[in-house]
Design a protein around this motif. Structure first.
Motif, PDB file in Angstrom:
ATOM      1  N   VAL A   1       4.227   7.107   2.389  1.00 19.44           N
ATOM      2  CA  VAL A   1       4.740   5.926   3.068  1.00 19.44           C
ATOM      3  C   VAL A   1       4.341   4.690   2.272  1.00 19.44           C
ATOM      4  CG1 VAL A   1       2.682   5.769   4.533  1.00 19.44           C
ATOM      5  CG2 VAL A   1       4.813   4.674   5.265  1.00 19.44           C
ATOM      6  N   LEU A   2       5.278   3.743   2.152  1.00 20.44           N
ATOM      7  CA  LEU A   2       5.027   2.469   1.482  1.00 20.44           C
ATOM      8  C   LEU A   2       4.949   1.384   2.549  1.00 20.44           C
ATOM      9  CD1 LEU A   2       4.743   0.904  -1.182  1.00 20.44           C
ATOM     10  CD2 LEU A   2       7.233   0.618  -1.173  1.00 20.44           C
TER      11      LEU A   2
ATOM     12  N   VAL B   1       0.851  -1.185   0.000  1.00 18.98           N
ATOM     13  CA  VAL B   1       0.000   0.000   0.000  1.00 18.98           C
ATOM     14  C   VAL B   1       0.887   1.236   0.000  1.00 18.98           C
ATOM     15  CG1 VAL B   1      -1.747   1.342   1.224  1.00 18.98           C
ATOM     16  CG2 VAL B   1      -1.861  -1.160   1.236  1.00 18.98           C
ATOM     17  N   TRP B   2       0.637   2.092  -0.950  1.00 13.99           N
ATOM     18  CA  TRP B   2       1.297   3.397  -0.965  1.00 13.99           C
ATOM     19  C   TRP B   2       0.252   4.441  -0.562  1.00 13.99           C
ATOM     20  CZ3 TRP B   2       5.608   6.071  -0.856  1.00 13.99           C
ATOM     21  CH2 TRP B   2       5.573   7.422  -1.180  1.00 13.99           C
ATOM     22  N   LEU B   3       0.557   5.206   0.493  1.00 12.74           N
ATOM     23  CA  LEU B   3      -0.336   6.257   0.974  1.00 12.74           C
ATOM     24  C   LEU B   3       0.449   7.557   1.015  1.00 12.74           C
ATOM     25  CD1 LEU B   3      -3.030   7.196   2.291  1.00 12.74           C
ATOM     26  CD2 LEU B   3      -2.010   6.618   4.501  1.00 12.74           C
ATOM     27  N   GLN B   4      -0.046   8.565   0.326  1.00 13.04           N
ATOM     28  CA  GLN B   4       0.646   9.852   0.307  1.00 13.04           C
ATOM     29  C   GLN B   4      -0.304  10.961   0.735  1.00 13.04           C
ATOM     30  OE1 GLN B   4       1.695   9.931  -3.907  1.00 13.04           O
ATOM     31  NE2 GLN B   4       0.303  11.650  -4.246  1.00 13.04           N
ATOM     32  N   SER B   5       0.260  11.991   1.349  1.00 13.18           N
ATOM     33  CA  SER B   5      -0.502  13.145   1.801  1.00 13.18           C
ATOM     34  C   SER B   5      -0.408  14.233   0.745  1.00 13.18           C
ATOM     35  CB  SER B   5       0.055  13.640   3.138  1.00 13.18           C
ATOM     36  OG  SER B   5      -0.657  14.764   3.589  1.00 13.18           O
ATOM     37  N   ASP B   6      -1.528  14.516   0.070  1.00 17.39           N
ATOM     38  CA  ASP B   6      -1.550  15.528  -0.990  1.00 17.39           C
ATOM     39  C   ASP B   6      -1.754  16.929  -0.429  1.00 17.39           C
ATOM     40  OD1 ASP B   6      -1.242  13.534  -2.862  1.00 17.39           O
ATOM     41  OD2 ASP B   6      -3.388  13.298  -3.190  1.00 17.39           O
TER      42      ASP B   6
ATOM     43  N   TRP C   1       8.412   1.902   4.643  1.00 18.63           N
ATOM     44  CA  TRP C   1       9.416   2.835   4.131  1.00 18.63           C
ATOM     45  C   TRP C   1       8.776   4.198   3.949  1.00 18.63           C
ATOM     46  CZ3 TRP C   1       9.602   5.031  -0.971  1.00 18.63           C
ATOM     47  CH2 TRP C   1      10.719   5.841  -1.164  1.00 18.63           C
ATOM     48  N   GLU C   2       9.393   5.225   4.540  1.00 19.05           N
ATOM     49  CA  GLU C   2       8.855   6.574   4.496  1.00 19.05           C
ATOM     50  C   GLU C   2       9.588   7.418   3.461  1.00 19.05           C
ATOM     51  OE1 GLU C   2       8.553   8.312   8.469  1.00 19.05           O
ATOM     52  OE2 GLU C   2       8.778   6.279   9.274  1.00 19.05           O
ATOM     53  N   ALA C   3       8.838   8.243   2.756  1.00 23.67           N
ATOM     54  CA  ALA C   3       9.400   9.175   1.779  1.00 23.67           C
ATOM     55  C   ALA C   3       9.019  10.590   2.195  1.00 23.67           C
ATOM     56  CB  ALA C   3       8.867   8.873   0.376  1.00 23.67           C
TER      57      ALA C   3
ATOM     58  N   LEU D   1      -2.521   3.884  -3.471  1.00 26.01           N
ATOM     59  CA  LEU D   1      -2.348   2.856  -4.490  1.00 26.01           C
ATOM     60  C   LEU D   1      -2.079   1.533  -3.786  1.00 26.01           C
ATOM     61  CD1 LEU D   1      -1.964   1.868  -7.423  1.00 26.01           C
ATOM     62  CD2 LEU D   1       0.441   2.535  -7.225  1.00 26.01           C
ATOM     63  N   MET D   2      -3.004   0.577  -3.941  1.00 25.27           N
ATOM     64  CA  MET D   2      -2.813  -0.769  -3.410  1.00 25.27           C
ATOM     65  C   MET D   2      -2.465  -1.689  -4.575  1.00 25.27           C
ATOM     66  SD  MET D   2      -5.890  -1.271  -0.638  1.00 25.27           S
ATOM     67  CE  MET D   2      -6.041  -0.217   0.813  1.00 25.27           C
ATOM     68  N   PHE D   3      -1.413  -2.460  -4.418  1.00 26.12           N
ATOM     69  CA  PHE D   3      -0.973  -3.297  -5.538  1.00 26.12           C
ATOM     70  C   PHE D   3      -0.255  -4.536  -5.009  1.00 26.12           C
ATOM     71  CE2 PHE D   3       2.335  -0.287  -4.496  1.00 26.12           C
ATOM     72  CZ  PHE D   3       3.519  -1.011  -4.560  1.00 26.12           C
ATOM     73  N   ASN D   4      -0.068  -5.499  -5.899  1.00 25.79           N
ATOM     74  CA  ASN D   4       0.708  -6.692  -5.572  1.00 25.79           C
ATOM     75  C   ASN D   4       1.403  -7.172  -6.833  1.00 25.79           C
ATOM     76  OD1 ASN D   4      -1.185  -8.260  -7.089  1.00 25.79           O
ATOM     77  ND2 ASN D   4      -2.529  -8.353  -5.298  1.00 25.79           N
TER      78      ASN D   4
END
Length: 683
Positions: A482-483, A456-461, A523-525, A504-507
């Motif tokens: 954050v991933l 799961v990739w979650l980003q703050s827009d 993992w944080e970006a 974005l949820m993916f596999n």
């Protein structure tokens, strides 16, 4: 009919690549000797200068390295050698000049080597000296005047006269005649000197320029470009000018390189006749293939073909009986690398090459030509490699492609039994799958647990939120993400009034191959580029319009991971010291984005120089402070647009650090794709 093919790999007598970019061409006793950079895909340091021989400029024989790797010194380990140039000495023998440097390109020095005969192994003699000191320049060229005197050319347009033995410089005859240029070349025709050079655009191609003079000492006059505007010198960079004996007399010929990065061995040649009319120099037409003795293009009639793929592993195979094959393809800004392999019907390897389909020009030209082969049954396969050129120069300017598209438009067989080849296609397995892609406002979420193979990739827009997972809290201000890896339970809640996120949820089995450095489950970006920030929002309509097709979804995940990978790589390679410097700069941007933040002010915060501060920031975040500042200001503007819908744009611009409303609108539209007014209306 001796034919020069442009923009395709050339092969030697052993069907290996002619590896000779950045070099020169000399003629002796009716034989042509091509010198160049000997590049390997797996080695970046100096691996020698190549030498090839031909009697017709179409068929090449590898005669071995003209100068091999050195055990130490300027061409020792962790050093590079480029732009090799060879000249004949008036006293007998030959001199070789080259640019030597360290791996990073911060220690340039012109080196010199000598040989008694053109076919001998050259002996490296050390730095080329002028008044006892090395000449610390990089892009070099060479020129021999009609009186036999040899000259060194350098970037910016300096010209040095060499001693008769070629081991030193005796005088500087011209200075800075072409500022802002590199890759120089020089020739003399009909009473005039013509100086050719490339502008400085890293590995990217540009419209090369030329200057003229009646004497080497000047005065020199800038004349402009010598190829049609926006042709980018037919997608090449100047390397050398030679004269060929044609049916119409000696013909000046432009030798250019179509460089490729990062796969430098994939560079190809662009050799075209120069037209000289008084002081006007031009190459009016691009010939994909031409007979250099008569000076005319060689016509071609490819059989049309339409094949386009982007997924790694997708391929097309052409089976035929004949003596050779040529492929045509379309280049473009979304294109990447392809692997081409030619074998016999029994599987014996004949040729193999990596083709670069990237270009700023959308055009169709030959991309591969086997040359004349023995009559046999052959199988040619072209496969999407799934990579593309993407790089930054020393000033942190970004260049390259944004996709891996490969497009083949036609082919032509040589003396084939049948007029057409049998064609088969192999689709790629889909390495990724999207389970969810959306942008939304979050209040508070229930606990979510990822499955065995789910990411799961979650980003703050816009705004700020907080993520709770693995027994800790992760603060997510605008412009961060954050991933989350498999088998993780998380929940999130907003901190500010509005918290706009993209998820974005993916596999997929290929995730581990794509991100092997991800050793932890989270993992944080802290810093995202404008491209990665807007990716999900911009691609959501594409995903929905495609009705969630697996191939489209797989490609979207792949493109997104390509945006994330440089950030992840940098966090694994940047030193702790550099990361601490970058964090301080980032904190300053977040706390003082309203202020005028110059590079000097940011450097003062770290107590380091501007250059080192910029290097540390780029090593850590793969971008520049100025780009991050622009992203952050736009995010703050979005926050104000949401929270205060009646606040005038002039006030918003001032609150967010923009010098004017106009600048706010321009920066906002560039990053978000819409104007602030449109964003406010839609929201």
């Amino acid at each position: 009919m001796p034919t020069i093919m442009n923009g395709v790999p050339w092969f030697d007598q052993n069907h290996e690549l002619v590896n000779s970019a950045g070099g020169c061409l000399l003629v002796e006793h009716g034989r042509y000797y091509l010198f160049g950079e000997n590049r390997y895909e797996t080695k970046y340091g100096f691996t020698g200068f190549s030498r090839y021989m031909s009697v017709d400029l179409e068929h090449w024989v590898n005669t071995g390295l003209a100068l091999g790797p050195q055990s130490s010194g300027l061409l020792g380990s962790n050093r590079i050698g480029e732009r090799v140039k060879v000249m004949q000495l008036s006293t007998g023998g030959y001199v070789m000049l080259m640019h030597t440097d360290d791996i990073r390109g911060f220690d340039p020095c012109v080196g010199v080597a000598t040989a008694e005969h053109l076919t001998d192994a050259f002996q490296f003699r050390g730095p080329l000296l002028f008044k006892g000191d090395p000449i610390r320049m990089w892009h070099i060229g060479a020129f021999t005047d009609n009186d036999g005197v040899n000259y060194l050319l350098t970037h910016e347009g300096d010209i040095y006269r060499l001693a008769t033995n070629g081991l030193s410089v005796v005088a500087k005859v011209a200075d800075n005649i072409a500022p802002g240029t590199e890759a120089p070349a020089l020739f003399y025709q009909d009473g005039h000197y013509f100086f050719l050079a490339s502008r400085k655009t890293s590995w990217e191609r540009n419209d090369n320029i030329y200057c003229t003079a009646d004497h080497l000492t000047g005065p020199w006059t800038y004349r402009g470009i010598f190829c049609p505007p926006l042709s980018r010198t037919y997608d090449s960079q100047c390397a050398y000018v030679t004269f060929l004996p044609t049916d119409h007399g000696l013909q000046p010929v432009y030798l250019g390189d179509r460089r490729s990065f990062p796969h430098q061995a994939s560079a190809t040649h662009v050799w075209l006749p120069l037209t000289v009319n008084g002081l006007k120099l031009s190459i009016p037409n691009y010939w994909t293939a031409w007979d250099w003795q008569v000076g005319k293009p060689v016509p071609a009639k490819p059989i049309p073909l339409a094949w386009t793929e982007t997924l790694k592993g997708a391929s097309m195979t052409l089976t035929f009986r004949g003596r050779g094959i040529t492929l045509w393809g379309r280049t473009g800004i979304h294109s990447g690398y392809a692997l081409v392999s030619l074998t016999t019907a029994t599987g014996k390897r004949v040729q193999h090459a990596r083709l670069d389909f990237y270009s700023q020009l959308d055009q169709v030209n030959p991309c591969y030509a086997s040359g004349r082969l023995p009559l046999d049954d052959y199988r040619l396969t072209i496969q999407v490699e799934g990579t593309h050129g993407d790089w930054y120069d020393k000033s942190r300017r970004h260049y390259g492609s944004d996709g891996n598209r490969i497009t083949v438009t036609g082919y032509q067989l040589m003396l084939a039994t049948n007029l057409q080849a049998d064609i088969s296609y192999q689709t790629a397995d889909f390495p990724f799958m999207i389970t969810s892609l959306r942008s939304q406002q979050l209040q508070i979420s229930d606990k979510v647990t990822t499955t065995d193979n789910q990411y799961v990739w979650l980003q703050s827009d816009t705004g700020t939120g907080e993520l709770t997972l693995a027994g800790r809290k992760v603060y997510l201000p605008a412009g961060s993400g954050v991933l989350i890896g498999p088998k993780m339970t998380y929940s999130c809640q907003k901190i500010t009034t509005f918290w706009q996120t993209s998820t974005l949820m993916f596999n997929g089995e290929a995730v581990a191959d794509m991100l092997p450095e991800m050793m932890t489950a989270v993992w944080e970006a802290p810093v995202l580029s404008s491209h990665s920030m807007a990716f999900i929002r911009k691609k959501q309509p594409t995903w929905l319009a495609a009705q969630r097709r697996r191939d489209i979804g797989s490609q979207l995940v792949y493109e997104f991971l390509l945006l994330l990978k440089p950030l992840l790589d940098s966090r694994m390679t940047a030193t702790t010291s550099m990361q601490n410097i970058a964090i301080r700069v980032l904190q300053t941007i977040r706390n003082h984005y309203r202020d005028e933040l110059t590079n000097q002010r940011l450097a003062d915060v770290t107590n380091y120089s501007i250059q080192y501060m910029l290097q540390a920031f780029h090593e850590t975040y793969r971008t520049t402070p100025r780009r991050v500042l622009a992203v952050y200001r736009v995010k703050q503007a979005k926050q104000l647009l949401l929270e205060q819908p009646d606040l005038p744009l002039t006030k918003i611009a001032s609150e967010c650090g923009f010098s004017s409303e106009t600048y706010l609108i321009r920066a906002f539209k560039e990053q978000e794709g819409v104007t602030p007014g449109k964003f406010r209306q839609d929201t």
